[in-house]
Design a protein around this motif. Structure first.
Motif, short mmCIF file in Angstrom:
data_model
loop_
_atom_site.label_atom_id
_atom_site.label_comp_id
_atom_site.label_asym_id
_atom_site.label_seq_id
_atom_site.Cartn_x
_atom_site.Cartn_y
_atom_site.Cartn_z
N GLY A 9 0.81 -1.20 0.00
CA GLY A 9 0.00 0.00 0.00
C GLY A 9 0.85 1.25 0.00
O GLY A 9 2.07 1.22 0.19
N GLY A 10 0.20 2.38 -0.23
CA GLY A 10 0.90 3.65 -0.24
C GLY A 10 0.05 4.75 -0.83
O GLY A 10 -1.17 4.62 -0.97
N LEU A 11 0.70 5.84 -1.17
CA LEU A 11 0.06 7.02 -1.74
C LEU A 11 0.36 7.08 -3.23
O LEU A 11 1.52 6.97 -3.64
CB LEU A 11 0.56 8.28 -1.05
CG LEU A 11 0.08 9.62 -1.59
CD1 LEU A 11 -1.43 9.76 -1.41
CD2 LEU A 11 0.82 10.76 -0.91
N VAL A 12 -0.68 7.25 -4.03
CA VAL A 12 -0.51 7.29 -5.48
C VAL A 12 -1.49 8.31 -6.06
O VAL A 12 -2.55 8.55 -5.49
CB VAL A 12 -0.74 5.89 -6.10
CG1 VAL A 12 -2.19 5.44 -5.92
CG2 VAL A 12 -0.34 5.86 -7.56
N GLN A 13 -1.12 8.92 -7.17
CA GLN A 13 -2.00 9.85 -7.86
C GLN A 13 -3.08 9.11 -8.64
O GLN A 13 -2.89 7.97 -9.06
CB GLN A 13 -1.22 10.74 -8.82
CG GLN A 13 -0.25 11.70 -8.16
CD GLN A 13 0.41 12.61 -9.17
OE1 GLN A 13 0.05 13.78 -9.28
NE2 GLN A 13 1.36 12.08 -9.91
N ALA A 14 -4.21 9.77 -8.83
CA ALA A 14 -5.27 9.20 -9.66
C ALA A 14 -4.73 8.82 -11.03
O ALA A 14 -3.96 9.56 -11.64
CB ALA A 14 -6.42 10.19 -9.80
N GLY A 15 -5.12 7.63 -11.49
CA GLY A 15 -4.63 7.11 -12.75
C GLY A 15 -3.41 6.23 -12.62
O GLY A 15 -3.03 5.54 -13.58
N GLY A 16 -2.80 6.22 -11.45
CA GLY A 16 -1.61 5.42 -11.21
C GLY A 16 -1.93 3.99 -10.83
O GLY A 16 -3.08 3.56 -10.85
N SER A 17 -0.88 3.25 -10.47
CA SER A 17 -1.00 1.83 -10.18
C SER A 17 -0.28 1.46 -8.90
O SER A 17 0.70 2.10 -8.51
CB SER A 17 -0.41 0.99 -11.32
OG SER A 17 -1.09 1.20 -12.54
N LEU A 18 -0.78 0.42 -8.25
CA LEU A 18 -0.13 -0.21 -7.11
C LEU A 18 -0.34 -1.71 -7.20
O LEU A 18 -1.33 -2.16 -7.78
CB LEU A 18 -0.71 0.28 -5.78
CG LEU A 18 -0.34 1.68 -5.28
CD1 LEU A 18 -1.17 2.01 -4.05
CD2 LEU A 18 1.14 1.77 -4.97
N ARG A 19 0.58 -2.48 -6.62
CA ARG A 19 0.40 -3.91 -6.49
C ARG A 19 0.48 -4.30 -5.03
O ARG A 19 1.51 -4.09 -4.37
CB ARG A 19 1.43 -4.70 -7.29
CG ARG A 19 1.11 -6.20 -7.34
CD ARG A 19 2.11 -7.01 -8.14
NE ARG A 19 3.36 -7.21 -7.42
CZ ARG A 19 4.27 -8.12 -7.75
NH1 ARG A 19 4.07 -8.91 -8.80
NH2 ARG A 19 5.38 -8.22 -7.04
N LEU A 20 -0.59 -4.87 -4.52
CA LEU A 20 -0.64 -5.37 -3.15
C LEU A 20 -0.26 -6.84 -3.13
O LEU A 20 -0.58 -7.59 -4.05
CB LEU A 20 -2.03 -5.20 -2.55
CG LEU A 20 -2.65 -3.80 -2.61
CD1 LEU A 20 -4.00 -3.80 -1.90
CD2 LEU A 20 -1.71 -2.77 -2.00
N SER A 21 0.42 -7.26 -2.06
CA SER A 21 0.81 -8.64 -1.87
C SER A 21 0.23 -9.18 -0.58
O SER A 21 0.12 -8.45 0.41
CB SER A 21 2.34 -8.78 -1.83
OG SER A 21 2.93 -8.37 -3.04
N CYS A 22 -0.11 -10.45 -0.57
CA CYS A 22 -0.59 -11.13 0.62
C CYS A 22 0.17 -12.44 0.75
O CYS A 22 0.02 -13.33 -0.09
CB CYS A 22 -2.09 -11.39 0.54
SG CYS A 22 -2.75 -12.33 1.94
N ASP A 23 0.98 -12.54 1.80
CA ASP A 23 1.76 -13.75 2.06
C ASP A 23 1.05 -14.59 3.11
O ASP A 23 0.74 -14.10 4.20
CB ASP A 23 3.15 -13.40 2.56
CG ASP A 23 3.97 -12.67 1.52
OD1 ASP A 23 4.70 -11.73 1.89
OD2 ASP A 23 3.89 -13.04 0.33
N ALA A 24 0.79 -15.85 2.79
CA ALA A 24 0.10 -16.77 3.69
C ALA A 24 1.07 -17.80 4.24
O ALA A 24 1.94 -18.30 3.52
CB ALA A 24 -1.05 -17.48 2.97
N SER A 25 0.92 -18.13 5.52
CA SER A 25 1.73 -19.15 6.15
C SER A 25 0.88 -19.93 7.14
O SER A 25 -0.23 -19.53 7.46
CB SER A 25 2.95 -18.53 6.85
OG SER A 25 2.55 -17.63 7.86
N GLY A 26 1.43 -21.04 7.62
CA GLY A 26 0.70 -21.88 8.56
C GLY A 26 -0.07 -22.97 7.85
O GLY A 26 0.44 -23.60 6.92
#
Length: 122
Positions: A9-26
Motif C-alpha cells: 500500500g501507499g500514496l498514489v495519484q489518480a490514474g496510477g497503479s499499485l500492487r498489493l501482496s498477501c503472504d500466507a503461512s501456517g
C-alpha cells in the motif's frame, strides 16, 4: 491457523497503479479462496476480488472489473492484487483474507491480515 501479511500500500495519484501482496503461512491447506476486501471509516467492509486457490478462477466486484487483477504466484503462497487506473474512491484499507466456503460472502472468511492503507489523490 493461517497467518496473512499484506504489503504494497501507499500514496498514489489518480490514474496510477499499485500492487498489493498477501503472504500466507501456517495451515495453508485449508484455503478454498483468497480474497481482498477494503474498508473506509464509517462503511462496511467491501468485497473487492477473490481467487480460487486450487482451480485459479477469479471473482471481481463490479466497481473494479477491468482495472484490478488478482493472481497467485506459481511457486509461493502469495496472492497479488494489481490495481491500475486508480481513482480517489479506491482509497481504503485493503485486507487479505481466507475463505473455506464461498468467494463472495464476508462471513465465510475466517482469517485476516492486518490491512494495508491505499490512498489515491486527485
Amino acid at each position: 491457523q493461517v497467518q496473512l501479511v499484506e504489503s504494497g500500500g501507499g500514496l498514489v495519484q489518480a490514474g496510477g497503479s499499485l500492487r498489493l501482496s498477501c503472504d500466507a503461512s501456517g495451515r495453508t491447506f485449508i484455503i478454498g479462496f483468497m480474497g481482498w476486501f477494503r474498508q473506509t471509516p464509517g462503511k462496511e467492509r467491501e468485497f473487492v476480488a477473490a481467487f480460487n486457490w486450487s482451480g485459479g478462477r477469479t471473482y471481481y466486484a463490479d466497481s473494479v472489473k477491468g482495472r484490478f487483477t488478482i493472481s497467485r504466484d506459481n511457486a509461493k503462497n502469495t496472492v497479488y492484487l494489481q490495481m491500475n487506473s486508480l481513482k480517489p474512491e479506491d482509497t481504503a484499507v485493503y485486507y487479505c483474507a481466507v475463505s473455506v466456503g464461498s468467494p463472495y460472502n464476508l462471513r465465510d472468511y475466517n482469517a485476516w491480515g492486518q490491512g494495508t492503507q491505499v490512498t489515491v489523490s486527485s
